[in-house]
Write an enzyme that holds these catalytic residues in place. Structure first.
Site, short mmCIF file in Angstrom:
data_model
loop_
_atom_site.label_atom_id
_atom_site.label_comp_id
_atom_site.label_asym_id
_atom_site.label_seq_id
_atom_site.Cartn_x
_atom_site.Cartn_y
_atom_site.Cartn_z
N HIS A 1 100.48 56.81 30.89
CA HIS A 1 99.86 55.49 30.73
C HIS A 1 100.18 54.99 29.33
O HIS A 1 99.39 55.17 28.40
CB HIS A 1 98.35 55.58 30.95
CG HIS A 1 97.65 54.26 30.95
ND1 HIS A 1 96.48 54.04 31.65
CD2 HIS A 1 97.94 53.07 30.34
CE1 HIS A 1 96.09 52.79 31.46
NE2 HIS A 1 96.96 52.19 30.66
N HIS B 1 90.42 59.45 38.05
CA HIS B 1 89.47 59.19 36.97
C HIS B 1 88.26 60.11 37.10
O HIS B 1 87.49 60.02 38.04
CB HIS B 1 89.00 57.74 36.89
CG HIS B 1 88.68 57.32 35.48
ND1 HIS B 1 87.54 57.70 34.82
CD2 HIS B 1 89.38 56.58 34.59
CE1 HIS B 1 87.53 57.20 33.60
NE2 HIS B 1 88.65 56.52 33.43
N GLU C 1 101.41 54.24 34.84
CA GLU C 1 100.28 53.35 35.05
C GLU C 1 100.04 52.51 33.81
O GLU C 1 100.38 52.91 32.69
CB GLU C 1 99.03 54.13 35.42
CG GLU C 1 98.53 55.09 34.38
CD GLU C 1 97.30 55.87 34.82
OE1 GLU C 1 97.14 56.10 36.04
OE2 GLU C 1 96.48 56.22 33.94
#
Length: 237
Positions: free
Chosen positions: A43, A190, A70
């Site tokens: 990310h 998450h 991401e």
């Protein structure tokens, strides 16, 4: 079988704390794959406080499993992803200054924007996943913008898991079933860890991929990286 994609952002955070190249994000990513993980996730953020854009470019040739990038689809992010051409891009709604992702997209409010972003990535041959909550209407909107998959934001599940795991997982099971029924692939991520991952996987048997970083790297400090990956893979059997 549900794939385990390991987010290596925290490895880069540790490296950046002292400068230099220790730990080596590239070598760790090679090791993660050799230990059995089926993907690498990164990310990159504009301030490059963990994964750098140069890391993303360097990782592309060594990721032999699945490469998932991401991030928020800013112009720079879109350009990077279209240059690198990972297997999957996961679109998250968090602004550049956010510490971590803390909500899914309100797809209806950003429908035209997301449709165009999805179109750009599809034109580069990249599978697209959109980070979302569990609302059925929002999943329908995600389908309408052309995404291939959704990634369910599982922090609410993780927060409630130890109080009542059946109650905690119920909206995610319903959301995953709905997404599956309308033709969307289902990922999740998450705050998933060794305590709550196995139950989520048992309740959602068609879950295609989980992306896990923080908890896995923390566990590796105690268990070692190879043992940790084996334990997470066991949760997905």
């Amino acid at each position: 079988m549900t794939k385990l994609s390991v987010n290596v952002n925290k490895v880069a955070t540790l490296r950046n704390a002292r400068g230099g190249n220790n730990p080596d994000v590239i070598q760790v990513s090679k090791d993660i794959q050799s230990f059995g993980a089926e993907g690498i996730t990164v990310h990159p953020r504009p301030d490059e406080r963990h994964i750098r854009y140069s890391d993303v470019r360097a990782l592309r040739p060594i990721v032999t499993t699945e490469f998932n990038i991401e991030g928020y689809p800013s112009t720079d992010f879109i350009d990077l992803v279209c240059e690198v051409r990972p297997d999957q891009v996961t679109l998250v709604p968090d602004p550049p200054e956010a510490l971590t992702s803390n909500a899914g997209w309100d797809v209806a409010a950003h429908k035209d924007f997301l449709r165009e972003v999805v179109r750009q990535f599809h034109s580069c041959g990249i599978r697209v996943s959109i980070f979302v909550g569990t609302e059925p209407d929002n999943l329908d909107e995600a389908k309408s913008v052309g995404t291939d998959r959704v990634e369910l934001y599982t922090e609410p599940y993780a927060a409630e898991y130890h109080k009542d795991r059946a109650l905690a997982v119920a909206p995610f099971v319903a959301a995953a079933r709905h997404a599956h029924e309308i033709g969307l692939g289902v990922n999740a991520g998450h705050d998933l860890d060794l305590h709550n991952l196995g139950y989520l996987h048992r309740e959602i048997p068609f879950l295609e991929e989980v992306s896990i970083g923080h908890a896995l790297i923390c566990d590796a400090l105690y268990l070692g990286l190879e043992e940790t990956i084996q334990r997470y893979l066991n949760c997905l059997k």
